[in-house]
Motif scaffolding. Structure first.
Motif, short mmCIF file in Angstrom:
data_model
loop_
_atom_site.label_atom_id
_atom_site.label_comp_id
_atom_site.label_asym_id
_atom_site.label_seq_id
_atom_site.Cartn_x
_atom_site.Cartn_y
_atom_site.Cartn_z
N GLY A 180 10.85 -5.11 -33.66
CA GLY A 180 10.34 -3.74 -33.68
C GLY A 180 9.60 -3.44 -34.97
O GLY A 180 8.50 -2.88 -34.96
N ILE A 181 10.20 -3.85 -36.09
CA ILE A 181 9.58 -3.60 -37.39
C ILE A 181 8.26 -4.38 -37.50
O ILE A 181 7.27 -3.89 -38.04
CB ILE A 181 10.56 -4.00 -38.52
N SER A 182 8.25 -5.58 -36.95
CA SER A 182 7.06 -6.44 -37.04
C SER A 182 5.82 -5.77 -36.44
O SER A 182 4.71 -5.97 -36.92
CB SER A 182 7.35 -7.75 -36.30
N ALA A 183 6.04 -4.96 -35.40
CA ALA A 183 4.91 -4.30 -34.75
C ALA A 183 4.25 -3.28 -35.66
O ALA A 183 3.07 -2.95 -35.50
CB ALA A 183 5.37 -3.61 -33.47
N GLY A 230 6.19 0.14 -27.81
CA GLY A 230 5.59 1.45 -28.01
C GLY A 230 4.48 1.42 -29.05
O GLY A 230 3.42 2.03 -28.87
N LYS A 231 4.72 0.70 -30.14
CA LYS A 231 3.75 0.67 -31.22
C LYS A 231 2.58 -0.27 -30.92
O LYS A 231 1.40 0.09 -31.05
CB LYS A 231 4.45 0.24 -32.52
N TYR A 232 2.91 -1.50 -30.53
CA TYR A 232 1.87 -2.54 -30.45
C TYR A 232 0.86 -2.28 -29.33
O TYR A 232 -0.29 -2.67 -29.43
CB TYR A 232 2.52 -3.91 -30.27
N LEU A 233 1.33 -1.63 -28.28
CA LEU A 233 0.43 -1.40 -27.14
C LEU A 233 -0.69 -0.42 -27.49
O LEU A 233 -1.74 -0.41 -26.84
CB LEU A 233 1.22 -0.88 -25.93
N LYS A 234 -0.46 0.41 -28.51
CA LYS A 234 -1.47 1.42 -28.86
C LYS A 234 -2.02 1.25 -30.28
O LYS A 234 -2.79 2.07 -30.75
CB LYS A 234 -0.86 2.82 -28.73
N GLY A 245 14.91 -1.62 -30.91
CA GLY A 245 13.89 -2.32 -31.71
C GLY A 245 12.79 -2.89 -30.82
O GLY A 245 11.60 -2.77 -31.12
N ILE A 246 13.20 -3.51 -29.73
CA ILE A 246 12.22 -4.11 -28.81
C ILE A 246 11.36 -3.02 -28.17
O ILE A 246 10.13 -3.17 -28.06
CB ILE A 246 12.96 -4.94 -27.73
N ALA A 247 11.99 -1.92 -27.79
CA ALA A 247 11.24 -0.81 -27.18
C ALA A 247 10.22 -0.26 -28.19
O ALA A 247 9.08 0.05 -27.82
CB ALA A 247 12.20 0.29 -26.74
N ALA A 248 10.64 -0.17 -29.45
CA ALA A 248 9.72 0.32 -30.49
C ALA A 248 8.53 -0.62 -30.63
O ALA A 248 7.39 -0.17 -30.84
CB ALA A 248 10.46 0.45 -31.82
#
Lengths: 261, 293
Positions: free
Chosen positions: A176-179, A253-257, A247-250
């Motif tokens: 999640g943080i990586s994104a 959420g972040k990387y797709l946009k 974390g995975i959901a985050a």
């Protein structure tokens, strides 16, 4: 599964180094056991009377003189910390490196959706963690057989399961943080693994900080607790799984946009 | 159908400028030049069209498809060459080309081999050890090997030697002849003038001119060179003035009769008025030299 194959190839060297290092240290620990066993009566008393230090590592609950007691404390630290570092490093870097190394432009201008990139990279991380744990598990059992000790299957399986879940949870958090990151992922990943480890030590030492054992994944990996109770703490594991899933959901959420620079 | 169509396309990065209400139209099969100095917004435009960054407002369609909602369909039909080709570490050229083809779920081995031969690129070479120009060649083969109907090329010739540049443009012309659309971003005006049929000029995130390269070159501005003495002070429409030892050369877009009056008042021994080339037109539109290389 093109991205999965690519990631596994890219992470090959790191995987071999971490697996080799953890496996070697774990095997050495196990091979030292027969020699240590005879000296453990006195040492066990010493270890069980060291106050906070004893509590921090759970040495007041199990005997150092038995293979499983020794394995849960000594080997647990090697696999617990080593595996956590590998999982955190692997997951924290997997998305961030594309922007850090400026390869995101190459990857994401091919007809591969961001959702697919995230999913395949996550699968690659989980596959590496799973492979590391299987190799370590086999090495541990092999080493125990070689020193002629009876293998305490139930406890060993539970310990390895706990560390596997820990690594999956940490990898979920770091993924999640990586994104969100464009650089500095390795330091943050290792930092998170180290902080969660020390949070657990604090939780073990101080009763008022006991709640921390629900926050850190090391909370459900205490070798002494697992061996003495013969089970994993379901509540702590459930909390851990939820944190990892968040974390995975985050990450999705972040990387797709995210704007790729 | 238009290959690229933008409608008030805007991308802003907070206080930093990106692109502003960009209106651009590229027909299918065109060889289109996108001209502007570094930082003008060329790469931002391209990255928005390819879905790497999301537009702040406005919309765009590539090959008739919306750049936000139908990004994957666009990428399936688009070959992209970034201005700086960067690849994953530890890979050989052949592995990169195969990886790129696999991501497209295509077998491009035969075309990749042909392109590598023409560009003199060794598929066995380690990409990490390649020069900037050779990495560019890898990027070119990645963009072209699937024979896409649209090619978007960002500063494509950087690092290529003149012979390779010629070979590269020969390949592009062949693709164009087969119907592919070529969208070429460049700050090298001569290569746009030589190869493109139409072009747009972008300045500070806005399109300031768009048309056929021929029409752009037919701007009202003229290059005037004077041998002798003439007082040009106060004359409006003069740009890029270079004065030397009894000579003056400048781009002029003002009232021609006023210029002729001044010339008549001066001591002119020779005079040349010519149509400027695209590079000079570019200067004319920008009004300054600092964007040019």
């Amino acid at each position: 599964m093109t991205v999965v194959r690519h990631e596994l190839r890219q992470g090959r060297l790191s995987f071999l180094i971490w697996t080799g290092a953890i496996g070697f240290l774990l095997s050495v620990c196990i091979f030292l056991f027969p020699e240590m066993k005879g000296e453990m009566d006195g040492v066990g008393e010493l270890f069980s009377s060291m106050g906070s230090f004893t509590a921090a590592f759970g040495m007041d609950k199990i005997s150092f003189g038995t293979l499983i007691g020794y394995y849960a404390i000594e080997c647990g630290n090697v696999l617990g910390l080593g595996g956590a570092f590998f999982a955190a490093l692997c997951a924290a870097d997997v998305l961030a490196k594309e922007e850090k190394d400026r390869t995101a432009e190459f990857l994401l201008t091919h007809p591969v959706s961001r959702g697919r990139v995230v999913t395949e990279k996550l699968i690659a991380v989980f596959l590496q963690i799973t492979a590391l744990n299987l190799v370590i598990y086999a090495l541990s059992l092999g080493s125990m057989a070689l020193i002629g000790e009876e293998i305490p299957w139930g406890e060993v399986n539970l310990l390895h399961l706990a560390y596997y879940i820990l690594q999956l949870e940490l990898s979920g958090i770091c993924f999640g943080i990586s994104a969100f990151l464009r650089k500095g992922s390795a330091g943050i990943g290792l930092g998170i693994a180290a902080i969660t480890y020390f949070l657990n030590l604090i939780a073990n030492i101080t009763e008022s900080a006991g709640f921390l054992s629900y926050v850190t994944p090391f909370g459900y990996c205490g070798g002494a607790d697992i061996v003495s109770s013969g089970s994993l703490d379901g509540v702590k594991v459930a909390v851990g799984v939820l944190i990892g899933a968040a974390g995975i959901a985050a990450a999705y959420g972040k990387y797709l946009k995210k704007d790729i620079r | 159908m238009e290959a690229i169509r933008t409608d008030r396309l805007t991308k802003s990065y907070g206080k930093a400028r990106g692109i502003t209400e960009l209106e651009l139209s590229v027909g299918e099969g065109e060889f289109f030049g996108f001209i502007g100095p570094n930082g003008a917004g060329k790469s931002t435009t391209i990255r928005t069209l390819l879905g790497l960054i999301r537009p702040t407002s406005g919309s765009a369609r590539v090959l008739g498809r919306d750049i936000v909602k139908e990004n994957q369909a666009i990428l399936r039909q688009t070959g992209y060459l970034p201005s700086e080709a960067v690849f994953h570490p530890g890979m050989r050229v052949g592995e990169i080309l195969k990886f790129s083809a696999d991501l497209r779920r295509r077998d491009c081995a035969a075309e990749a081999k042909r392109l590598c031969e023409r560009l003199r690129l060794d598929p066995a070479a380690k990409a990490d050890e390649l020069s900037f120009g050779n990495r560019k060649k890898v990027g070119i083969v990645c963009a072209l090997q699937s024979e896409p109907p649209l090619l978007i090329l960002d500063e494509p010739t950087g690092g290529l030697d003149p012979l390779m540049q010629r070979e590269f443009f020969d390949i592009l012309r062949e693709r164009s002849a087969k119907g592919a659309t070529v969208f070429l971003s460049s700050h090298i005006l001569s290569e746009v003038q030589r190869n493109c049929t139409r072009a747009a000029v972008i300045r500070e995130g806005k399109i300031i001119a768009c048309g056929s390269v021929e029409d752009l070159a037919k701007s009202s501005a003229r290059r005037v060179s004077v041998l002798g003495r003439v007082d040009l002070s106060g004359l409006e429409g003069i740009r890029d003035l270079k004065e030397g030892d009894g000579t003056a050369s400048f781009l002029y877009s003002g009232d021609m009769s006023r210029l002729l009056s001044r010339l008549a008042e001066g001591d002119v021994r020779d005079l040349s008025v010519s149509e400027p080339d695209l590079e000079e037109i570019f200067l004319h539109y920008y009004g300054k030299e600092d964007g040019l290389s």
